[in-house]
Motif scaffolding. Structure first.
Motif, PDB file in Angstrom:
ATOM      1  N   ARG A   1      61.731  11.722  15.208  1.00  0.00           N
ATOM      2  CA  ARG A   1      62.949  12.228  16.054  1.00  0.00           C
ATOM      3  C   ARG A   1      61.431  13.072  16.911  1.00  0.00           C
ATOM      4  NH1 ARG A   1      68.236  15.693  17.285  1.00  0.00           N
ATOM      5  NH2 ARG A   1      66.612  17.396  15.332  1.00  0.00           N
ATOM      6  N   ARG A   2      60.984  13.210  17.932  1.00  0.00           N
ATOM      7  CA  ARG A   2      59.867  13.593  18.430  1.00  0.00           C
ATOM      8  C   ARG A   2      59.037  13.901  17.844  1.00  0.00           C
ATOM      9  NH1 ARG A   2      64.290  16.361  20.300  1.00  0.00           N
ATOM     10  NH2 ARG A   2      63.762  17.681  18.976  1.00  0.00           N
ATOM     11  N   GLY A   3      58.132  12.627  16.955  1.00  0.00           N
ATOM     12  CA  GLY A   3      57.043  12.825  15.638  1.00  0.00           C
ATOM     13  C   GLY A   3      57.435  13.355  14.424  1.00  0.00           C
ATOM     14  N   SER A   4      59.125  14.383  14.334  1.00  0.00           N
ATOM     15  CA  SER A   4      58.991  14.942  13.419  1.00  0.00           C
ATOM     16  C   SER A   4      59.972  13.562  12.656  1.00  0.00           C
ATOM     17  CB  SER A   4      59.937  16.056  13.435  1.00  0.00           C
ATOM     18  OG  SER A   4      58.659  16.520  13.727  1.00  0.00           O
ATOM     19  N   ARG A   5      60.306  14.157  10.911  1.00  0.00           N
ATOM     20  CA  ARG A   5      61.717  13.602  10.551  1.00  0.00           C
ATOM     21  C   ARG A   5      62.642  14.410  10.932  1.00  0.00           C
ATOM     22  NH1 ARG A   5      61.191  12.548   4.598  1.00  0.00           N
ATOM     23  NH2 ARG A   5      63.099  11.371   3.272  1.00  0.00           N
ATOM     24  N   CYS A   6      64.080  13.732  10.899  1.00  0.00           N
ATOM     25  CA  CYS A   6      65.285  14.302  10.794  1.00  0.00           C
ATOM     26  C   CYS A   6      66.062  14.067  10.032  1.00  0.00           C
ATOM     27  CB  CYS A   6      65.844  14.454  12.831  1.00  0.00           C
ATOM     28  SG  CYS A   6      66.315  12.518  13.124  1.00  0.00           S
ATOM     29  N   SER A   7      67.867  14.534   9.718  1.00  0.00           N
ATOM     30  CA  SER A   7      67.929  13.822   9.216  1.00  0.00           C
ATOM     31  C   SER A   7      69.307  13.579  10.079  1.00  0.00           C
ATOM     32  CB  SER A   7      69.492  14.786   8.329  1.00  0.00           C
ATOM     33  OG  SER A   7      70.246  15.864   9.311  1.00  0.00           O
ATOM     34  N   THR A   8      70.186  11.694   9.164  1.00  0.00           N
ATOM     35  CA  THR A   8      71.461  11.447   9.872  1.00  0.00           C
ATOM     36  C   THR A   8      72.069  12.286  10.646  1.00  0.00           C
ATOM     37  OG1 THR A   8      70.729  10.064   7.689  1.00  0.00           O
ATOM     38  CG2 THR A   8      72.754   9.594   8.693  1.00  0.00           C
ATOM     39  N   SER A   9      72.317  13.468  10.068  1.00  0.00           N
ATOM     40  CA  SER A   9      73.323  14.090  10.719  1.00  0.00           C
ATOM     41  C   SER A   9      72.674  15.116  12.392  1.00  0.00           C
ATOM     42  CB  SER A   9      73.738  15.600  10.040  1.00  0.00           C
ATOM     43  OG  SER A   9      74.349  16.506  10.536  1.00  0.00           O
ATOM     44  N   LYS A  10      71.023  14.885  12.394  1.00  0.00           N
ATOM     45  CA  LYS A  10      70.829  15.121  13.461  1.00  0.00           C
ATOM     46  C   LYS A  10      70.778  14.493  14.683  1.00  0.00           C
ATOM     47  CE  LYS A  10      68.067  19.356  11.386  1.00  0.00           C
ATOM     48  NZ  LYS A  10      67.099  19.810  11.281  1.00  0.00           N
ATOM     49  N   ALA A  11      70.509  13.342  13.994  1.00  0.00           N
ATOM     50  CA  ALA A  11      70.222  11.954  14.506  1.00  0.00           C
ATOM     51  C   ALA A  11      71.268  11.354  15.417  1.00  0.00           C
ATOM     52  CB  ALA A  11      69.441  10.725  13.756  1.00  0.00           C
ATOM     53  N   PHE A  12      72.055  11.258  14.603  1.00  0.00           N
ATOM     54  CA  PHE A  12      73.683  10.778  15.132  1.00  0.00           C
ATOM     55  C   PHE A  12      74.812  11.506  14.979  1.00  0.00           C
ATOM     56  CE2 PHE A  12      70.694   7.407  12.302  1.00  0.00           C
ATOM     57  CZ  PHE A  12      70.485   6.859  13.513  1.00  0.00           C
ATOM     58  N   LEU A  13      75.280  12.381  14.506  1.00  0.00           N
ATOM     59  CA  LEU A  13      76.718  13.261  14.840  1.00  0.00           C
ATOM     60  C   LEU A  13      76.112  14.362  15.513  1.00  0.00           C
ATOM     61  CD1 LEU A  13      77.517  12.959  10.644  1.00  0.00           C
ATOM     62  CD2 LEU A  13      78.243  11.641  12.699  1.00  0.00           C
TER      63      LEU A  13
END
Length: 300
Positions: A2-14
């Protein structure tokens, strides 16, 4: 990403939907059983424990099991769906006899496959200070923290054992190895013995290196997950059964030889890469680089 950075499933979808009226997220909750109507064999709810108290949620439409490759079969067996022998062992009423817990597969790989380089281009812990490195990432989106989980390259390839319509091997390419933190953390996470680390990796502690990790994409070996107790808080027994099928080790040995050829490619010449040649202590009876040596390394 997300925006060039790795993010968790929680941040991305929840997080984006956490304010919806039709979703409720129960944190720190342990699912213990799926509630199933024994007549219709339809799941109608979920039992779970939170803060020491048992709760039951009734489903209006459906129950979706997403507890992963280990806990999904555990919960199903605790709910009465599984092999008769296993359920009888713990006096769990049988609703449906199925081969739940069988056919466990894992993408086992070859660890510790290290290449030395001549330029300061890898992640060496003593070279970086936490605060400046963090600020470099926050302010300029540059530096070691831009590395996505330590892996900077991926490759999907066919070995001579594969079906040409799909790859049977994957490479993870990382700008570091077991030696890159001088034995502070990685060796413990990987469970390396003192003998192995001190013999193979301590002599190159804090040197610039990269790692190639061949992984099986389509393992043929099959393991299992079984109950150790009817108590849902007792972890299940797991047998991955790695390399039970001889083709799995053959493919990874081929991957090791391909890895050496990758490091010898023209694109890497500027870094002077060469495979780290101190053999694993338990494999020293084999000629380094032979099929027998790579098999021993992989099994270690």
């Amino acid at each position: 990403i997300r925006r060039g950075s790795r993010c968790s499933t929680s941040k991305a979808f929840l997080r984006p939907i956490r304010s919806r009226r039709n979703i409720h997220i129960s944190l720190n909750s342990h699912a213990t059983r799926i509630l199933i109507n024994p007549t219709t064999m339809k799941a109608f709810g979920v039992e779970f424990v939170r803060a020491g108290r048992k709760h039951v949620i009734i489903a209006r439409k459906e129950v979706i099991m997403t507890a992963g490759a280990i806990n999904t079969p555990q919960i199903l067996m605790l709910s009465g769906i599984g092999p008769r022998k296993e359920l009888n062992k713990f006096k769990i009423p049988i609703l449906k006899e199925l081969a739940v817990g069988e056919n466990l597969q894992d993408h086992v790989g070859m660890g510790g496959f290290t290449f030395l380089v001549n330029k300061p281009v890898s992640i060496v812990q003593q070279r970086f200070q936490a605060f400046p490195m963090t600020m470099q990432y926050i302010m300029n989106a540059k530096g070691p923290m831009t590395t996505l989980g330590g892996v900077e390259g991926l490759a999907f390839v066919n070995t001579k054992y594969g079906n040409r319509s799909w790859p049977d091997l994957q490479f993870h390419m990382a700008p570091a190895s077991v030696n890159s933190d001088n034995g502070a953390r990685v060796r413990k996470v990987l469970g390396l013995t003192d003998r192995l680390y001190n013999t193979v990796y301590r002599p190159i502690a804090n040197r610039d290196v990269f790692t190639l990790i061949p992984l099986l994409l389509r393992p043929k070996s099959r393991g299992w997950v079984r109950l150790r107790s009817k108590n849902p808080f007792v972890s299940p027994a797991i047998n991955a059964n790695y390399f039970d099928h001889p083709d799995d080790i053959k493919i990874l040995v081929e991957g090791a030889k391909m890895g050496v050829r990758i490091a010898e490619a023209q694109a890497f010449k500027q870094f002077g890469p060469r495979v780290h040649r101190i053999p694993f202590p338990n494999c020293s009876k084999f000629r380094f680089g032979s099929d027998e040596y790579w098999e021993c390394h992989i099994r270690t």
